[in-house]
Enzyme design. Sequence first.
Site, PDB file in Angstrom:
ATOM      1  N   ASP A   1      -4.672  27.307 -32.590  1.00  0.00           N
ATOM      2  CA  ASP A   1      -3.648  27.333 -31.539  1.00  0.00           C
ATOM      3  C   ASP A   1      -4.103  26.639 -30.260  1.00  0.00           C
ATOM      4  OD1 ASP A   1      -2.028  29.072 -33.164  1.00  0.00           O
ATOM      5  OD2 ASP A   1      -3.349  30.710 -32.567  1.00  0.00           O
TER       6      ASP A   1
ATOM      7  N   ASP B   1       2.225  32.354 -31.938  1.00  0.00           N
ATOM      8  CA  ASP B   1       1.497  32.372 -33.198  1.00  0.00           C
ATOM      9  C   ASP B   1       1.778  33.716 -33.863  1.00  0.00           C
ATOM     10  OD1 ASP B   1      -0.511  31.762 -35.199  1.00  0.00           O
ATOM     11  OD2 ASP B   1      -1.774  33.192 -34.137  1.00  0.00           O
TER      12      ASP B   1
ATOM     13  N   ASP C   1      -4.096  33.295 -30.655  1.00  0.00           N
ATOM     14  CA  ASP C   1      -5.466  33.809 -30.547  1.00  0.00           C
ATOM     15  C   ASP C   1      -6.435  33.104 -31.482  1.00  0.00           C
ATOM     16  OD1 ASP C   1      -4.691  34.800 -33.027  1.00  0.00           O
ATOM     17  OD2 ASP C   1      -5.835  36.658 -32.770  1.00  0.00           O
TER      18      ASP C   1
END
Length: 777
Positions: free
Chosen positions: A531, A250, A527
């Site tokens: 995700d 990410d 985080d």
Amino acid sequence: MTGNALIGGAQRMRAERALEDLMLGQRIHARRLRVPAGTTGGFERLRTAPGDRVTADRLRAGDAILLAAEDVVPADARLLWAESLEVDEASLTGESVPVGKSVEPSPGGDPADRHCMVYEGTTVSAGTAVAAVVATAEATEAGRAAALGGGADPSSSMQARLAELTHRALPATAFGGGAVTALGLLHGLDLRRALGSGVAIAVAAVPEGLPLVATVSQLAAARRLSRLGVLVRSTRALEALGRVDTLCFDKTGTLTEGRLQVVRASGPAHPLPLTGDDGRRILRVAARACPPPGDRRAPHATDRAVLERAEGLPPDTGWRLAEELPFETTRGFSASLGLDADRAVIAVKGAPEMLLARCGRVRGRRRGAADAPLTAARRRSAPDPCTGWPGRGCGCSPSPSGPSRTPRVRGDVAAHVADLTLLGFIGIADTPRPTAEEAVRRLHGAGVRVTMITGDHPDTAVAVAAGLGIPGADRVVTGVELDALPVAARVKAVAEAAVFARVSPAQKVRIVKDMHRAGRVVAMTGDGANDAAAIHRADVGIASRGAARRGPQRGRPRPHRARQRPRPGRAARGPRAVRRVRDAAAILVGGNAGEVAFTVLGTALEGNAPLSPRQVLVVNMLTDMLPSLAVAITPAGPGTDPAAPLGGAPERGFTGREMRQVLAVRGTATAAAALVSWQAGRLAGFLPGGARRASTMGLAALVGAQLGQTLIARWHSPLVLATCAVSAAALFAVVETPGVSGFFGCTPLGAGAWTIVLLSAAAATAGAALAPRLLPT
């Protein structure tokens, strides 16, 4: 088996307890309003209603909540009233810039486009609001995003790798046992003794300590990671990490810092260095247009970025603030009226498109030069330096009140923000983490494909990926483009792209699935709540903060510790743990291969197995177990350079060419040492207890050769040295202690026999050390 279960259970309990403590510390609270019956006068009156502070799990649909700057939104809620509200939705959408909110309805749009909604887990950047709760827990956008992961795809765990070894050894074991039994019958042994020799083969072929070695190795790696701030909930993930060949990152908060910073400056038509006079002048005016620094930090993320960068400038002693106009989303700019030396001016900072519409002049390029008119051509070209990064325009104008010691416009600063002089622009971005570029380089050098999956704009994603050195950063595909492709074309696009932008949580999950279809072993790290589903679906999930808090299966993923961000370089721990287990497995399985070969050859020569099942158990349980455990938790070298490449391509299994070569060398050396010593004992059969003495010498040489090969592989480890010494002492005690020696079918040896044993073991060890240099690579 009992030890293995206890150790594994203790690790799981420890991780669950730590995870529970982390989740307790991250519990979200809310200000729930108590609305009296019959309340009238508009929703704005609700902000003065009495309320109480409750945890988010006590909220129900229909509750009214009050939100203010720096609050974490406790549930999905519909805005009833809002004033200058901006929300940081990076954890849900990947957008690094705060999003303006309003009460106007926006039905039918994606979550990122519903400006009348606030979502659980996001953070209020500025403003205040009253909202009605519409969804909690699993019914929220974050909860639904987490549920998209469904059941995790089965990945080959360490147990499967060990089972692979066992399945490959079973045919050889069955053939060896049958051959030994047949050879015994051919030499005239009765059926019971012949079957006993076949059982000895079966015992020798089973590496009893292998499951325990694997568990202890994974536990040791998990404990090392815990000291680095990483909580491993499932030790199986460590083994899978060793086989990962694709690592999906990410962007926001993982590869980047997760906070905005001023990164560049630009004049009306060309870039400027931030450290130059013109760049500092633009930054100083931008800082003047921010709320004055004080005990409480600025509520808006862009204001904080400007003020933090302006801290490095000389003190602005010539500026005295008179009136302030805070930033509002609907207005698009902030302004401050003050005195600059003896001149009253208005300093303005805002979105470029909003500011350009209020500018009539452009500051001269040289100091002292006259301002130039802002023509239509200049107005069109002015935003060009800002293309691809979030920016703020900076401008100023004389105060309408004229020169004064106390300039004032009676609280109506906004009405006088017109006919400004454009000074330039500042670029604000979520900058990469300091360790991210090096981690990407090391992962690529280790043969791991690195990709970025984000909900942010494609231009922003490509710029960040290129800055970090992600190979093929220009190969970008968006979620909309993936949706338009058939399955085969989509899998091909996913296999080739390096950057995925503007993707939803559901599209992230599908990208991971398509990578699996393309034959990749995938790790996903992030985080945010957006995700969580992809993290759960990947072979290895690495989560922190929001994603750790919001995972599938009752919110229990594999997280990092709270307030820690994923550090890509820590992925090296997985392959190293796998290699340690492989080395330990080579000790056990290679030694067992030598025992099998020695037993078959000895039976062929004499008709009776040279080692009894009890003697084989002595080798497997006492003299193999401790050294292999030490190897499983000991690094392969005396030191590890943090900047060194991770080393080697991703691990694919335990039965590759390298492993087969190691097993062959170790098995041959072990069998040769035992066979030579056993034959020497047979030739000295005229001595008392000839057959038992030969068996004991073969047993001692077999153990000595195994310990010698372990020592040359891990000579630097005090733990390996100590366990080898303990194993050698255990063997000596079994052989030389009366009663115990007889129980295991051994007999005490004299100096001559021990000399033969030691020479045979030393020669076998030397041969094993030289063999890798002689064999083809």
